[in-house]
Design a protein around this motif. Sequence first.
Motif, PDB file in Angstrom:
ATOM      1  N   MET A  15       0.831  -1.205   0.000  1.00 54.15           N
ATOM      2  CA  MET A  15       0.000   0.000   0.000  1.00 54.15           C
ATOM      3  C   MET A  15       0.867   1.259   0.000  1.00 54.15           C
ATOM      4  O   MET A  15       0.604   2.209  -0.737  1.00 54.15           O
ATOM      5  CB  MET A  15      -0.942  -0.002   1.204  1.00 54.15           C
ATOM      6  CG  MET A  15      -1.868   1.192   1.233  1.00 54.15           C
ATOM      7  SD  MET A  15      -2.932   1.346  -0.216  1.00 54.15           S
ATOM      8  CE  MET A  15      -4.010  -0.013   0.044  1.00 54.15           C
ATOM      9  N   GLU A  16       1.920   1.253   0.811  1.00 50.92           N
ATOM     10  CA  GLU A  16       2.834   2.402   0.858  1.00 50.92           C
ATOM     11  C   GLU A  16       3.489   2.651  -0.498  1.00 50.92           C
ATOM     12  O   GLU A  16       3.618   3.792  -0.930  1.00 50.92           O
ATOM     13  CB  GLU A  16       3.916   2.194   1.922  1.00 50.92           C
ATOM     14  CG  GLU A  16       3.420   2.342   3.339  1.00 50.92           C
ATOM     15  CD  GLU A  16       2.960   3.749   3.656  1.00 50.92           C
ATOM     16  OE1 GLU A  16       3.622   4.717   3.206  1.00 50.92           O
ATOM     17  OE2 GLU A  16       1.933   3.885   4.336  1.00 50.92           O
ATOM     18  N   ASN A  19       1.725   6.844  -6.784  1.00 55.01           N
ATOM     19  CA  ASN A  19       0.662   7.757  -7.211  1.00 55.01           C
ATOM     20  C   ASN A  19       1.001   9.210  -6.913  1.00 55.01           C
ATOM     21  O   ASN A  19       0.721  10.091  -7.722  1.00 55.01           O
ATOM     22  CB  ASN A  19      -0.665   7.360  -6.574  1.00 55.01           C
ATOM     23  CG  ASN A  19      -1.241   6.104  -7.187  1.00 55.01           C
ATOM     24  OD1 ASN A  19      -1.033   5.832  -8.360  1.00 55.01           O
ATOM     25  ND2 ASN A  19      -1.947   5.326  -6.395  1.00 55.01           N
ATOM     26  N   ARG A  20       1.612   9.469  -5.761  1.00 56.67           N
ATOM     27  CA  ARG A  20       2.041  10.837  -5.443  1.00 56.67           C
ATOM     28  C   ARG A  20       3.048  11.342  -6.467  1.00 56.67           C
ATOM     29  O   ARG A  20       2.943  12.458  -6.961  1.00 56.67           O
ATOM     30  CB  ARG A  20       2.663  10.894  -4.053  1.00 56.67           C
ATOM     31  CG  ARG A  20       1.678  10.921  -2.945  1.00 56.67           C
ATOM     32  CD  ARG A  20       2.382  11.104  -1.614  1.00 56.67           C
ATOM     33  NE  ARG A  20       1.445  10.911  -0.526  1.00 56.67           N
ATOM     34  CZ  ARG A  20       1.728  10.336   0.622  1.00 56.67           C
ATOM     35  NH1 ARG A  20       2.952   9.898   0.868  1.00 56.67           N
ATOM     36  NH2 ARG A  20       0.813  10.199   1.552  1.00 56.67           N
ATOM     37  N   ASN A  21       4.035  10.513  -6.786  1.00 58.36           N
ATOM     38  CA  ASN A  21       5.052  10.905  -7.768  1.00 58.36           C
ATOM     39  C   ASN A  21       4.444  11.112  -9.141  1.00 58.36           C
ATOM     40  O   ASN A  21       4.815  12.041  -9.854  1.00 58.36           O
ATOM     41  CB  ASN A  21       6.169   9.854  -7.835  1.00 58.36           C
ATOM     42  CG  ASN A  21       7.044   9.887  -6.612  1.00 58.36           C
ATOM     43  OD1 ASN A  21       7.141  10.884  -5.916  1.00 58.36           O
ATOM     44  ND2 ASN A  21       7.694   8.768  -6.337  1.00 58.36           N
ATOM     45  N   SER A  22       3.501  10.268  -9.525  1.00 58.32           N
ATOM     46  CA  SER A  22       2.846  10.403 -10.828  1.00 58.32           C
ATOM     47  C   SER A  22       2.083  11.711 -10.930  1.00 58.32           C
ATOM     48  O   SER A  22       2.152  12.403 -11.943  1.00 58.32           O
ATOM     49  CB  SER A  22       1.895   9.233 -11.077  1.00 58.32           C
ATOM     50  OG  SER A  22       2.604   8.041 -11.167  1.00 58.32           O
ATOM     51  N   ARG A  23       1.354  12.050  -9.871  1.00 53.22           N
ATOM     52  CA  ARG A  23       0.609  13.320  -9.872  1.00 53.22           C
ATOM     53  C   ARG A  23       1.553  14.516  -9.901  1.00 53.22           C
ATOM     54  O   ARG A  23       1.293  15.502 -10.579  1.00 53.22           O
ATOM     55  CB  ARG A  23      -0.322  13.392  -8.670  1.00 53.22           C
ATOM     56  CG  ARG A  23      -1.567  12.547  -8.818  1.00 53.22           C
ATOM     57  CD  ARG A  23      -2.604  12.879  -7.766  1.00 53.22           C
ATOM     58  NE  ARG A  23      -2.151  12.591  -6.423  1.00 53.22           N
ATOM     59  CZ  ARG A  23      -2.290  11.428  -5.797  1.00 53.22           C
ATOM     60  NH1 ARG A  23      -2.868  10.426  -6.424  1.00 53.22           N
ATOM     61  NH2 ARG A  23      -1.863  11.264  -4.562  1.00 53.22           N
ATOM     62  N   ARG A  24       2.660  14.411  -9.184  1.00 51.03           N
ATOM     63  CA  ARG A  24       3.647  15.499  -9.135  1.00 51.03           C
ATOM     64  C   ARG A  24       4.242  15.714 -10.524  1.00 51.03           C
ATOM     65  O   ARG A  24       4.358  16.848 -10.991  1.00 51.03           O
ATOM     66  CB  ARG A  24       4.743  15.168  -8.127  1.00 51.03           C
ATOM     67  CG  ARG A  24       5.639  16.320  -7.779  1.00 51.03           C
ATOM     68  CD  ARG A  24       6.624  15.968  -6.667  1.00 51.03           C
ATOM     69  NE  ARG A  24       5.918  15.593  -5.448  1.00 51.03           N
ATOM     70  CZ  ARG A  24       6.169  14.494  -4.739  1.00 51.03           C
ATOM     71  NH1 ARG A  24       7.108  13.666  -5.095  1.00 51.03           N
ATOM     72  NH2 ARG A  24       5.474  14.224  -3.650  1.00 51.03           N
TER      73      ARG A  24
END
Length: 72
Positions: A48-49, A55-60
């Motif tokens: 999960m981590e 996902n955070r990196n992809s959005r960034r």
Amino acid sequence: MIYLTKLGGKQFLLNEEQIESVSQSPDTIIVLSNGHSYIVQESMDEIMEEIIKFNRNSRRIASRRSDNSDLQ
């Protein structure tokens, strides 16, 4: 894509968007939407981590691309 480790110690990349379910009893088993499954060393929490970090990196990255396209 996230890095995972098979029980034999071999690392591989998995497309996290294909994950249908993850269970742990005691081995962690990942079932993909195509029916394939993997037994991995990582716990459910670790998986999960890794998905959250990806996902955070992809959005960034997407946000940066959008910001840069506005400058052109």
